[in-house]
Design a protein around this motif. Structure first.
Motif, short mmCIF file in Angstrom:
data_model
loop_
_atom_site.label_atom_id
_atom_site.label_comp_id
_atom_site.label_asym_id
_atom_site.label_seq_id
_atom_site.Cartn_x
_atom_site.Cartn_y
_atom_site.Cartn_z
N ARG A 561 0.94 -1.27 -0.13
CA ARG A 561 -0.10 -0.16 0.10
C ARG A 561 0.69 1.27 0.04
NH1 ARG A 561 -2.60 0.48 4.76
NH2 ARG A 561 -3.99 2.07 4.20
N ARG A 562 0.44 2.18 -0.77
CA ARG A 562 0.88 3.60 -0.55
C ARG A 562 -0.11 4.48 -0.14
NH1 ARG A 562 5.62 4.27 -3.85
NH2 ARG A 562 5.86 6.01 -2.73
N GLY A 563 0.48 5.45 0.42
CA GLY A 563 -0.15 6.68 1.08
C GLY A 563 0.30 7.98 1.23
N TYR A 564 -0.07 9.11 2.31
CA TYR A 564 0.53 10.10 2.30
C TYR A 564 1.73 10.12 3.07
CZ TYR A 564 -3.96 11.83 0.57
OH TYR A 564 -5.16 11.99 -0.21
N GLN A 565 2.52 11.21 2.91
CA GLN A 565 3.65 11.26 3.83
C GLN A 565 3.34 11.77 5.26
OE1 GLN A 565 6.84 10.46 3.38
NE2 GLN A 565 6.95 10.16 1.21
N PRO A 566 3.94 11.11 6.23
CA PRO A 566 3.62 11.52 7.56
C PRO A 566 3.87 13.07 7.90
CG PRO A 566 5.05 9.45 7.55
CD PRO A 566 4.89 10.19 6.15
N VAL A 567 2.95 13.49 8.62
CA VAL A 567 3.04 15.08 8.79
C VAL A 567 4.02 15.24 10.05
CG1 VAL A 567 1.75 17.09 9.40
CG2 VAL A 567 0.64 15.40 7.91
N ARG A 568 4.86 16.29 9.96
CA ARG A 568 5.74 16.46 10.92
C ARG A 568 5.46 18.07 11.37
NH1 ARG A 568 10.75 14.65 11.83
NH2 ARG A 568 11.12 12.52 11.12
N TRP A 569 5.06 18.12 12.64
CA TRP A 569 4.56 19.69 13.22
C TRP A 569 5.77 20.11 14.10
CZ3 TRP A 569 1.03 22.94 11.63
CH2 TRP A 569 0.75 24.14 12.47
N MET A 570 6.20 21.18 14.09
CA MET A 570 7.28 21.81 14.86
C MET A 570 6.58 22.80 15.86
SD MET A 570 10.28 21.04 15.96
CE MET A 570 10.94 20.19 14.65
N ARG A 682 13.05 2.12 19.76
CA ARG A 682 12.15 1.08 19.60
C ARG A 682 10.54 1.31 19.88
NH1 ARG A 682 16.45 -2.75 21.14
NH2 ARG A 682 15.49 -3.17 23.00
N GLU A 683 10.63 2.10 20.96
CA GLU A 683 9.33 2.53 21.46
C GLU A 683 8.59 3.24 20.52
OE1 GLU A 683 8.27 3.74 25.24
OE2 GLU A 683 10.08 2.99 26.15
N LEU A 684 9.36 4.35 19.93
CA LEU A 684 8.82 5.15 18.97
C LEU A 684 8.33 4.31 17.61
CD1 LEU A 684 11.36 7.96 19.46
CD2 LEU A 684 8.88 8.06 20.00
N TYR A 685 9.40 3.50 17.45
CA TYR A 685 8.96 2.57 16.07
C TYR A 685 7.72 1.99 16.42
CZ TYR A 685 9.65 -1.40 13.01
OH TYR A 685 9.43 -2.48 11.97
N VAL A 686 7.55 1.37 17.45
CA VAL A 686 6.25 0.54 17.84
C VAL A 686 4.81 1.65 17.70
CG1 VAL A 686 4.67 -0.27 19.60
CG2 VAL A 686 7.37 -1.17 19.25
N GLY A 687 5.20 2.99 18.31
CA GLY A 687 4.10 3.78 18.29
C GLY A 687 3.82 4.32 16.77
N MET A 688 4.65 4.51 16.07
CA MET A 688 4.60 4.84 14.48
C MET A 688 3.96 3.77 13.68
SD MET A 688 8.02 7.15 13.72
CE MET A 688 8.39 8.50 14.61
N THR A 689 4.30 2.75 13.81
CA THR A 689 3.90 1.20 13.37
C THR A 689 2.50 0.97 13.55
OG1 THR A 689 5.19 -0.24 14.56
CG2 THR A 689 6.17 0.41 12.38
N ARG A 690 1.84 1.56 14.71
CA ARG A 690 0.45 1.33 15.05
C ARG A 690 -0.45 2.02 13.93
NH1 ARG A 690 1.37 -2.82 16.88
NH2 ARG A 690 3.18 -2.29 16.09
N ALA A 691 0.05 3.02 13.11
CA ALA A 691 -0.72 3.51 12.14
C ALA A 691 -0.96 2.85 10.96
CB ALA A 691 0.06 5.13 11.83
N ARG A 692 -2.20 2.90 10.45
CA ARG A 692 -2.59 2.25 9.08
C ARG A 692 -2.54 3.15 7.98
NH1 ARG A 692 -8.22 -0.06 7.76
NH2 ARG A 692 -8.25 1.76 7.09
N ASP A 693 -3.14 4.33 8.11
CA ASP A 693 -3.41 5.08 7.06
C ASP A 693 -2.69 6.57 7.05
OD1 ASP A 693 -5.02 3.19 5.95
OD2 ASP A 693 -7.01 3.92 6.87
N GLY A 694 -2.49 6.93 8.32
CA GLY A 694 -2.00 8.36 8.46
C GLY A 694 -1.32 8.59 9.85
N LEU A 695 -0.12 9.27 9.69
CA LEU A 695 0.65 9.32 10.89
C LEU A 695 0.98 10.99 11.05
CD1 LEU A 695 2.33 8.32 13.22
CD2 LEU A 695 4.37 8.08 11.47
#
Length: 702
Positions: A561-570, A682-695
């Protein structure tokens, strides 16, 4: 004396009498046979009438999207027939028409007069299994197939009798309409085509297209290699349908390749591993349902993550309510408590008291002086005792002195280990003096209870999810519960997602999965863009995956699957980050995404409390992951990365991230700091990979 002639006449009479008796017996037998044949003919005539009556009821269902297959063969049989096979929104349904003069259901048992009809129920259940087996390559899960005995002679509200439903002909349409939706229109076409081939018409050519009113498309059946077309079509249809529904429906999505794994047979302990997003937990869930449908003994599903068993329990009920009743979903520590209770033992578990006992041991010994050159923090040595010494159930210093400390990067010399052991001994003495135990004591004693009273634990199978988060003491306890034998123990996990100190290898536990290990390599959950964002965090870190061998952080995975780039907010300040989070949530919801498909994940519990206030003040409905039970609700999920392990969400928002690594703590060495940073990645990796369609990633500028 009687004359010889009289003797001859008497002998002849006896012979004729015997012959007369034989003929009368044969006539009686023929009469009985005639009666039996007439009764059989009457039964078939009644069955014909019953099937015709039911056909008139179910044929109009075609306008509601159902395909109706009539009078089909059992898969692989030349004579056994199936009255009706329906494929529609509610899945695949087997209907067996019945016309009994007497019918009663008592205590979950079907009676015909005074006779139990368990064989009729069992036969229908076997037919369901045969159908599922015959088209397993399409990915059809057993939970999508239902069976019903339909009585044209009685009005019966739909009643579950084991794996079968008993229902009257007048009530069958309402029952079918009440089945939860499993297939889209395209899926109905593909599944019906596969079943039509597996269950051909009684007098027809198995490869001949089914005539109207059956809605199977002849074109699909006439093309070469139809099995490949069926697999491709149903895979895509299942994927699209799962993507469209609530996230809880997605968490029960099963790919055809995974379905084969669910139905596998292993002659000993087995293991499923693979990168995040490859469906390991879902395979374990379907495996539990599959096994529970084939045994009277309970199946155990357990994990270190407390939320996961609760959620899986709800998802199992979605798949198969009957099977779910025979599956025990429970966290490993709660399970250990139950084991002690079952054996009549008590334990005084006091973790706060244990923490005080350690602090007293730290104060009374010279550990601070002796170990300070390695790491000045008492917390590091508390981890060493909890995760390395007691986590492995070590009782002799010699074992610790020679131990390879899996997951620990800070090297220890023999003298250092001796000082650690002195600290451990003092800690144990403090616990004994206070008469309390810690969580490792709970696991160790639970394992001993199982060893002492094995007959009290009768699980047919044990499925351990997120195994990489367990320590050796916990794993040995679970392996003891499983016992030896085929299909008794299934281990699921991924070392790259380990977020706790320490670790162990299967060889330490005396477990071998040689020839029974499977690696899943297709990521069905994440889009390529989300996975690439997460993978960058851990690409340079190596990890061990229970086999004692280092593996690279960069792993090959197929991501369709392809999708949108994750959004980074500073954000410069916390108030600005809170505002951005509220805005992103409300905008996403306004675009048609239900609140329940959104999750806010953070690092620590106090972060959960902070953002709980943010959501509450914004009027956004939410539920703490500690309270989430897997049922679909219109509430944003809120919790820590660790609490979210094993779960999926359509959209994940992660506020409060750092732009750089965490600060080094006072007294922390470079080795222990590197270990802590790696776990955080690894914790951050776990959190990010919970996202299916958007991050969405919200950063506070350091």
């Amino acid at each position: 004396m009687e004359s010889p002639e009289l003797e001859v006449e008497m002998g002849a009479g006896e012979s004729a009498l015997r012959r007369s008796t034989e003929l009368n017996g044969e006539a009686d037998a023929l009469f009985d046979l005639v009666q039996q044949k007439r009764q059989l003919a009457h039964n078939f005539a009644a069955a014909c009438h019953s099937e015709q009556e039911l056909a008139e009821i179910v044929r109009p269902l075609s306008v509601l999207g159902w395909t109706v297959l009539e009078d089909r063969r059992w898969p692989g049989s030349k004579r056994a027939n199936v009255d009706f096979l329906l494929v529609g929104p509610g899945g695949v349904v087997v209907l067996d028409a019945k016309h009994w003069a007497e019918l009663e259901i008592r205590n979950g048992v079907v009676f015909r007069g005074d006779a139990r009809e368990d064989d009729e129920v069992a036969k229908l259940a076997r037919l369901v299994g045969s159908i599922v087996e015959s088209i397993a390559d399409t990915g059809l899960a057993a939970a999508a197939v239902s069976a019903a005995m339909v009585f044209t002679s009685h009005a019966v509200r739909a009643t579950a009798v084991g794996p079968v439903t008993v229902v009257g002909a007048g009530q069958v349409v309402a029952w079918l309409a009440g089945l939860r939706q499993r297939f889209t229109g395209d899926q109905v076409t593909v599944v019906a085509a596969a079943i039509a081939r597996a269950c051909p018409e009684i007098d027809g050519d198995p490869l001949r297209p089914t005539p109207a009113p059956v809605k199977v498309q002849p074109r699909r059946l006439a093309e070469p290699s139809p099995a490949l077309i069926d697999v491709e079509a149903i895979t895509q249809s299942l994927l699209e349908s799962a993507l469209a529904g609530p996230i809880e429906d997605w968490m029960t999505f099963l790919h055809p390749d995974q379905n084969k794994l669910v139905r596998s047979h292993w002659n000993g302990p087995a293991r499923i591993r693979g990168p995040a997003g490859t469906g390991k937990t879902v395979v374990g869930l379907h495996r539990a349902v599959y096994l529970a449908e084939r045994t009277d003994r309970p199946v155990l599903v357990t994990s270190f993550v407390k939320t996961l068993p609760v959620v899986l329990s709800s998802l199992a009920t979605r798949l198969s309510p009957n099977a779910a009743e025979r599956i025990e979903f429970v966290g490993v520590h709660a399970l250990a408590f139950r084991a002690l209770e079952r054996t009549g033992q008590k334990i005084r578990l006091d973790q706060k008291g244990a923490d005080r006992a350690f602090q007293e041991a730290w104060r009374r010994t010279d550990a601070a002086t002796k170990l300070g050159a390695v790491d000045e923090r008492a917390s590091y040595w508390k981890e060493e005792i909890d995760c390395v010494i007691k986590g492995r159930g070590l009782t002799e210093f010699g074992d610790y002195r020679e131990l390879r400390r899996v997951g620990r990067k800070t090297p220890l010399q023999a003298a250092d280990r001796a000082h650690v052991w002195d600290l451990y001994s003092a800690y144990e003495a403090e616990l004994a003096e206070q008469g309390i135990q810690d969580f490792n004591d709970l696991l160790i004693r639970a394992k001993a209870a199982v060893d002492t009273y094995p007959d009290l634990f009768t699980y047919s199978a044990v499925i351990v999810d997120e195994v990489q988060d367990l320590n050796l003491a916990a794993f040995r306890f679970l392996a003891a519960l499983a016992g030896d034998g085929p299909d008794r123990l299934l281990i699921i996990g991924d070392g790259q997602q380990s977020v706790y100190p320490g670790g162990f290898t299967l060889s330490e536990a005396g477990i071998s999965v040689a020839g029974r290990g499977t690696v899943l390599r297709v990521n069905y959950r994440n889009t390529r863009e989300i996975l690439e964002e997460a993978a960058r965090l851990v690409s340079t870190d190596t990890f061990e995956d229970l086999d004692g061998l280092p593996e690279p952080g960069r792993r090959d995975a197929e991501v369709p699957r392809r999708g949108y780039q994750p959004v980074r907010w500073m954000a410069e300040r916390q108030a600005g980050l809170d505002s951005a989070l509220r805005l992103q949530l409300t905008r996403t919801h306004a675009m048609g995404v239900p609140w329940g498909d959104l999750a806010v994940l953070v690092e620590r519990r106090w972060d959960v409390r902070r953002y709980e206030r943010t959501l509450r003040n914004a009027g956004i409905p939410h539920v703490d992951l500690r309270e989430y039970d897997g049922r679909t609700t219109d509430e944003v999920k809120l919790g820590t990365f660790k609490r979210a392990k094993g779960l999926d969400f359509k959209y994940v928002l992660m506020p409060g991230l750092r732009t750089g690594p965490p600060e080094m703590s006072p007294g922390e060495t470079s080795d222990s700091y590197a270990e802590r940073c790696e776990r955080l990645r690894r914790e951050l990796y776990v959190g990010m990979t919970r996202a299916r369609d958007g991050l969405w990633l919200g950063y506070l500028r350091s």
